[in-house]
Design an enzyme around this catalytic site. Sequence first.
Site, PDB file in Angstrom:
ATOM      1  N   ASP A   1      88.591  21.163 123.872  1.00 55.94           N
ATOM      2  CA  ASP A   1      89.936  21.480 124.679  1.00 55.94           C
ATOM      3  C   ASP A   1      89.720  22.770 125.484  1.00 55.94           C
ATOM      4  O   ASP A   1      89.665  23.616 124.519  1.00 55.94           O
ATOM      5  CB  ASP A   1      91.016  21.445 123.783  1.00 55.94           C
ATOM      6  CG  ASP A   1      91.214  19.977 123.081  1.00 55.94           C
ATOM      7  OD1 ASP A   1      91.107  18.975 123.898  1.00 55.94           O
ATOM      8  OD2 ASP A   1      91.670  19.853 122.024  1.00 55.94           O
ATOM      9  N   LEU A   2      89.515  22.605 126.641  1.00 57.21           N
ATOM     10  CA  LEU A   2      89.146  23.792 127.369  1.00 57.21           C
ATOM     11  C   LEU A   2      90.069  24.891 127.109  1.00 57.21           C
ATOM     12  O   LEU A   2      91.356  24.636 127.408  1.00 57.21           O
ATOM     13  CB  LEU A   2      88.947  23.626 128.953  1.00 57.21           C
ATOM     14  CG  LEU A   2      88.613  24.772 129.814  1.00 57.21           C
ATOM     15  CD1 LEU A   2      87.009  25.312 129.618  1.00 57.21           C
ATOM     16  CD2 LEU A   2      88.706  24.283 131.261  1.00 57.21           C
ATOM     17  N   ASP A   3      89.633  26.171 126.604  1.00 54.76           N
ATOM     18  CA  ASP A   3      90.355  27.390 126.448  1.00 54.76           C
ATOM     19  C   ASP A   3      91.552  27.082 125.456  1.00 54.76           C
ATOM     20  O   ASP A   3      92.573  27.554 125.580  1.00 54.76           O
ATOM     21  CB  ASP A   3      90.865  27.904 127.855  1.00 54.76           C
ATOM     22  CG  ASP A   3      89.942  28.374 128.616  1.00 54.76           C
ATOM     23  OD1 ASP A   3      88.978  28.801 128.264  1.00 54.76           O
ATOM     24  OD2 ASP A   3      89.993  28.175 130.020  1.00 54.76           O
ATOM     25  N   GLU A   4      91.535  25.971 124.794  1.00 53.50           N
ATOM     26  CA  GLU A   4      92.618  25.671 123.720  1.00 53.50           C
ATOM     27  C   GLU A   4      92.209  25.520 122.232  1.00 53.50           C
ATOM     28  O   GLU A   4      92.831  25.094 121.521  1.00 53.50           O
ATOM     29  CB  GLU A   4      93.412  24.617 124.139  1.00 53.50           C
ATOM     30  CG  GLU A   4      93.940  24.472 125.611  1.00 53.50           C
ATOM     31  CD  GLU A   4      94.673  23.256 125.861  1.00 53.50           C
ATOM     32  OE1 GLU A   4      95.049  22.248 125.161  1.00 53.50           O
ATOM     33  OE2 GLU A   4      94.918  22.925 126.969  1.00 53.50           O
TER      34      GLU A   4
END
Length: 289
Positions: free
Chosen positions: A231-234
């Site tokens: 989950d990109l940047d999460e």
Amino acid sequence: MTTPEYILTLSCLDQRGIVHRVSGFLAEHGCNIIDSAQFGDAASTLFFMRVHFALEQCEVSDSDLRSGIDALCAPMQMRWELHDARAKPRVMLMVSKIGHCLNDLLFRYKSGLLAIEIPAIVSNHMDFYQLAASYNIPFHHLPLAAGADEGAKLAQEAKVLELMAAHRIDLVVLARYMQILSPGLCEAMAGRAINIHHSFLPSFKGARPYAQAHHRGVKLIGATAHFVTGDLDEGPIIEQDVERVDHAMDAEALAAIGRDVECVVLARAVKWFIEHRILQNGDKTVVFN
């Protein structure tokens, strides 16, 4: 002869007597606790513990200690790890064309502020090969053309994995490495890769976030360090910090403040990782700092 020191981390369902059992086991095996921290999370009903101790009884071997801890933890279904407290974790740094975090980590490494080994620096650009050379660290240029197809991307990532294996990497730090990682690479790095980004997300996505923030008149500049996931940047957040700004500052001034905050936040996250202070608790972390 130097007394061996270890760091034990563990997690399990919260239940009565965990600290007593762990401390009792260590005492029985000739260990002296140097520092200890624990946390029971009411929401997840999980218990987390970190113990730094010295093994003062020379008759107890490393294998004896590990087999004993395994026997202790098994009935409580504990997840545990035992680390040599004096070992220097091996860290691979990845960077693209923005170098403030890379430069900061290299300075802290060279100054002895981060007790790590850096056997490799990886980049999809050549901008920082001279900086790597000045620290006598091998620089690996793994180019990836703009708009490269999935096959080219996976081939490039395969080389990243080869370097990780060849250098026995304990931690990968994305020091402003501006490529989206494939789900496969994220999975291969799970729990041992840290990313840094500005804390405007999800408000100001894409290019020139500080210009967007200036246009909206933000009053806080921040940064977030987190574990890398698909989950990109999460991924689970490790550390965050902020600095106040005001209307008199232009976008360039905001970006300069942002760079400073990113350096400090990333360095803290790396330091806590190598000191085995971070335990994952689902989608978040417990950090014993």
